[in-house]
Write an enzyme that holds these catalytic residues in place. Sequence first.
Site, PDB file in Angstrom:
ATOM      1  N   HIS A  97     -12.495 -56.417   4.518  1.00 46.26           N
ATOM      2  CA  HIS A  97     -13.777 -57.008   3.879  1.00 46.26           C
ATOM      3  C   HIS A  97     -14.577 -56.023   3.792  1.00 46.26           C
ATOM      4  O   HIS A  97     -14.641 -54.922   4.209  1.00 46.26           O
ATOM      5  CB  HIS A  97     -14.257 -57.686   5.033  1.00 46.26           C
ATOM      6  CG  HIS A  97     -15.275 -58.714   4.452  1.00 46.26           C
ATOM      7  ND1 HIS A  97     -16.596 -57.991   4.401  1.00 46.26           N
ATOM      8  CD2 HIS A  97     -15.459 -59.920   4.083  1.00 46.26           C
ATOM      9  CE1 HIS A  97     -17.436 -58.951   4.028  1.00 46.26           C
ATOM     10  NE2 HIS A  97     -16.777 -60.174   3.885  1.00 46.26           N
ATOM     11  N   GLU A 167     -13.388 -60.903  -3.859  1.00 50.87           N
ATOM     12  CA  GLU A 167     -14.851 -61.036  -3.487  1.00 50.87           C
ATOM     13  C   GLU A 167     -15.585 -59.940  -4.044  1.00 50.87           C
ATOM     14  O   GLU A 167     -15.838 -58.608  -3.677  1.00 50.87           O
ATOM     15  CB  GLU A 167     -14.992 -60.973  -1.889  1.00 50.87           C
ATOM     16  CG  GLU A 167     -14.228 -61.944  -1.191  1.00 50.87           C
ATOM     17  CD  GLU A 167     -14.941 -61.768   0.233  1.00 50.87           C
ATOM     18  OE1 GLU A 167     -15.550 -62.903   0.577  1.00 50.87           O
ATOM     19  OE2 GLU A 167     -14.959 -60.998   1.021  1.00 50.87           O
ATOM     20  N   SER A 213     -21.074 -66.107  -1.673  1.00 45.03           N
ATOM     21  CA  SER A 213     -21.999 -66.995  -1.793  1.00 45.03           C
ATOM     22  C   SER A 213     -21.515 -68.503  -2.244  1.00 45.03           C
ATOM     23  O   SER A 213     -22.013 -69.279  -2.834  1.00 45.03           O
ATOM     24  CB  SER A 213     -23.051 -66.645  -2.985  1.00 45.03           C
ATOM     25  OG  SER A 213     -23.524 -65.440  -2.335  1.00 45.03           O
TER      26      SER A 213
HETATM   27  P1  PGA Z   1     -21.070 -65.047   2.006  1.00 50.55           P
HETATM   28  O1  PGA Z   1     -20.040 -64.204   2.532  1.00 50.55           O
HETATM   29  O2  PGA Z   1     -20.381 -66.467   1.828  1.00 50.55           O
HETATM   30  O3  PGA Z   1     -22.028 -65.194   2.923  1.00 50.55           O
HETATM   31  O4  PGA Z   1     -21.589 -64.494   0.559  1.00 50.55           O
HETATM   32  C1  PGA Z   1     -18.596 -64.124   2.089  1.00 50.55           C
HETATM   33  C2  PGA Z   1     -17.797 -62.980   2.637  1.00 50.55           C
HETATM   34  O5  PGA Z   1     -18.462 -62.031   3.096  1.00 50.55           O
HETATM   35  O6  PGA Z   1     -16.608 -63.029   2.729  1.00 50.55           O
END
Ligand code: PGA
Length: 254
Positions: A97, A167, A213
């Site tokens: 991540h 992501e 998000s």
């Molecule tokens: P978020 O985080 O949905 O709060 O933007 C996503 C993630 O970090 O996997």
Amino acid sequence: MNKKLIVGNWKMNPVTLDEAKKIARKIKRASAGLVSVETVICPPFPFIYPCTSKGESALFHIGAQSASVEIDRGPFTGEVSATMLKEIGVSYVIVGHSEQRARGESDSIVSKKAKAVLEAGLSPIICVGETSRDEAGTYLETLKNQIKQSLADIPPKFASNIILAYEPVWAIGAQEAMKNEDIYESSLFVKKIFSDIFGPEAGVKAKVLYGGSVNYRNAPDIIAIGKVDGLLVGRESVNAPGFVELLKAVDLVK
Ligand code: PGA
């Protein structure tokens, strides 16, 4: 039918065990009534076991947010192995991540962690994504290298157990998700790189999630227009009513 995989990354939340168990219970209950969605929740390590319950179904799974590069045991203070996670009922492990990469986790470590997870018989959810975009498109080269290096240690026999989570770092914890059309384009790019590494057949079968998000309002369009195989959800995944709403909305996407 290919079910959509919706993964809740709880990050370092919530603070109390009581709250964690309540959120897990609500999500598990809702997931049982769905048809086209498989749900995974990834609580912090101390809450994983208490959030599991008897009779894990095919529709609800527990995941972890990381695992050691060491597969089972040994003198590795502070580490948790994938074998131990499997022992307590974990099926998926988030690896690489961006919040871990920002604290020093290199592509090489990501690749070794993913390999350990696979060898323990679990599925890694390997996170990739550019930190920023530029007009010239050099971020594509960066993304390509990141994917290649994050998969470098993984033997091809494991290709079908790998899940990639695209992501874009700039869309994590932001006000808005990436545009649906751009999600579609980027997820195709990620699949293309995957197929360059593991072959066209693996590329076609590759599961690519989008994260950044996502909430109950934008999730159905991200699935329908972004054409991804699932979602990696941060903030909305510890908000039980919002996450339950999200699961139900995605379940209705044809
Ligand atoms: P978020 O985080 O949905 O709060 O933007 C996503 C993630 O970090 O996997």
